[in-house]
Design an enzyme around this catalytic site. Structure first.
Site, short mmCIF file in Angstrom:
data_model
loop_
_atom_site.label_atom_id
_atom_site.label_comp_id
_atom_site.label_asym_id
_atom_site.label_seq_id
_atom_site.Cartn_x
_atom_site.Cartn_y
_atom_site.Cartn_z
CD GLU A 263 -2.65 1.22 2.60
OE1 GLU A 263 -3.67 1.94 2.62
OE2 GLU A 263 -2.28 0.52 3.57
CE LYS A 340 -7.22 1.76 3.47
NZ LYS A 340 -5.99 2.27 4.11
CB CYS A 377 -4.85 -1.30 3.98
SG CYS A 377 -4.01 -1.25 5.60
#
Length: 529
Positions: A263, A340, A377
């Protein structure tokens, strides 16, 4: 000889001395091409000769000494380079002294040499000497890394390997990791690149089913930042590009088809600070930014799909920022991007200061090597997020992360593994390593006093199969490349066996979720009258 205009590296080559049987030596060559002619020089490193069943003799071509080496003596040659005997020999040879510096700085540890198989440069050699990864830890090369007690614990697998009785080891690993992965072999070029550039190289072949297979090689890259967080932004990006390019080249030597970086891989994970300057300057276009062009070139050159998670600046919508993964095809084209979905507000993770939840949903990308998705994540904490990628047909879901040990490490080996089991696909969890120090103090959501250093990122990247078996993780402290050979047909075969898709009650779940999202929702709790 190396090709004109391209830099040289170190690699093992076939190089017999006159009057002696052929053995292995270190030779200079261009690491960017698989087929390379060698510079035949008596000052290039070591040459090794078999003297008995498990006994070898290494000739140091720098000082002229001969060293006895066992087939498992990984540190013997490195130790010789630091010995008084070697230094006395080098003192008499200034030219040799220069080569000695190249080897000591380029090969900090001699790991992965396989004296049992001294042959062609394209000969494959085993990446491992034991059943589980046990690459030694080295001190960080990052100026911002801090040493801590946790840094002494380099790998869970290494700890288990060293402390579990041999007669119980197979059963313990079966229970903890599922079916044992086979050791994967890699070309010597990849191994020597990892030695020269000081990163861990691990590889496993995950079990396929009976009948036809659809084999794909996955590469996961974990790394720490290269320059201090106070260095100019462009310099920091360039340094990380250069670092990861070498690891991608090693992946290409291993015939990796799809590689995923961590990330926000081009920058420090500065979202703890809440400061806008200079961290917003790392943001770039997902379509034609500097990092995307850099990855396009590599993807096309090495016929490799590259997943590049960056801090995106969306110029079409007022320059707003997003946490985005750019997917680049093996032809070097931007296939698309995935943002994300879930943004943390916990501990030092103050990311909503910079960007909000993504708007791309649960995209699945059809590549030449299979259908892939990217769950960035914090999305790994949300089972429904994992589910949606599966419903859209993903065969591999990558989970590039930046997370620290004090916050999440006990959860790390569980979440991506559970997702693979429940959704009948492969999962790939990637985490950065090291620690990052910032110029100004910042505070946490958990009430800690002001501090300048993020906790330790613990690496430990791994791959899980739909049957729940997983690879050992990479080191907790070292940069690394994990290569996993997987059979995508396992997704269908495991689904046929366990029938989670068939037995799921999606209509019932959907009705309940719809009710839950309404303002007048009532919990379905039965109470005693």
């Amino acid at each position: 000889m190396s090709n004109e205009g391209q830099e040289e590296g170190l690699i093992m080559a076939k190089y017999p001395l006159k009057g002696q049987e052929e053995g292995l030596t270190v030779a200079k060559l261009n690491p960017l091409k698989r087929k390379t002619r060698f510079k035949e020089s008596s000052e290039d490193g070591f040459q090794c000769f078999k003297r008995g069943r498990n006994e070898y003799e290494a000739h140091c071509l720098i000082c002229g000494c001969y060293i006895s080496v066992s087939s498992k003596g990984r540190n013997s040659l490195a130790a010789h380079l630091n010995s008084l005997k070697h230094k006395k020999g080098v003192a008499q040879d200034p030219q040799g002294s220069i080569m000695n510096h190249q080897i000591q700085t380029g090969l900090p540890e001699i790991v992965g040499w396989n004296f049992d198989r001294p042959s062609m440069v394209n000969q494959e050699v085993s990446l491992f000497k034991t059943d589980m990864s046990e690459q030694p830890s080295t001190s960080s090369n990052s100026p911002t890394s801090s040493s801590s007690t946790s840094n002494n614990f380099t790998s869970l697998e290494e700890c288990l390997n060293e402390n579990i009785p041999q007669d119980q080891k197979d059963e313990v690993f079966r229970i903890l990791y599922g079916k044992r992965c086979k050791k994967l072999h890699a070309p010597v070029e990849a191994i020597m690149t990892s030695e020269m550039e000081n990163f861990q190289l691990s590889g496993y072949e995950m079990e396929g089913g009976k009948g036809r297979e659809k084999r794909v090689k996955i590469g996961l890259i974990q790394n720490q930042i290269v320059l201090p967080t106070t260095a100019p932004v462009d310099d920091q990006i360039s340094a990380i590009h250069n670092r990861c390019e070498k690891i991608i080249i090693a992946a290409s030597h291993c015939d990796v088809n799809i590689v995923c970086l961590q990330e926000a891989w081009t920058m420090p994970f500065a979202f703890c600070t809440r400061e806008k300057h200079p961290w917003c300057d790392f943001a770039e276009s997902a379509e034609d930014g500097r990092t995307t062009k850099f990855c396009q070139k590599l993807a096309k050159e090495y016929n490799m799909v590259i997943i590049s998670p960056i801090l995106e600046r969306d110029a079409e919508h007022g320059g707003v920022l997003w946490n985005t993964a750019v997917v680049i095809s093996n032809e070097g084209k931007v296939l698309g991007k995935s943002r994300k979905n879930h943004i943390p507000r916990v501990g030092d993770f103050n990311e909503s200061t910079y960007y909000m939840e993504g708007d791309t949903g649960h995209r699945v990308f059809q590549t030449s090597f299979g259908k892939i998705a990217v769950n960035i994540c914090y999305g790994r904490h949300h089972p429904l997020n994992w589910l949606m990628y599966g419903l859209h047909g993903a065969e591999i879901v990558f989970n590039p992360c930046a997370t620290v040990g004090q916050l999440s490490e006990p959860m790390w080996g569980v979440e991506a593994r559970c997702a693979a089991i429940s959704n009948h696909y492969f999962t790939c969890a990637i985490n950065r390593v090291g620690s990052e120090t910032f110029p100004n103090e910042f505070t946490s959501g958990d009430g800690k006093p002001g501090h300048k250093t993020f906790g330790e990122f613990y690496g430990s990247s791994y791959v899980t199969s739909p049957d729940g078996s997983r690879t050992p993780g990479l080191s907790r402290t070292r940069d690394g490349l994990l290569v996993a050979s997987v059979d995508l047909n396992q997704c269908e075969k495991i689904s046929d066996k366990w029938c989670f898709r068939m037995t799921g009650r999606y209509g019932m779940y959907a009705d309940c979720l719809k009710d839950y999202s309404s303002h007048d929702f009532k919990r379905n709790i039965v109470k005693e009258k």
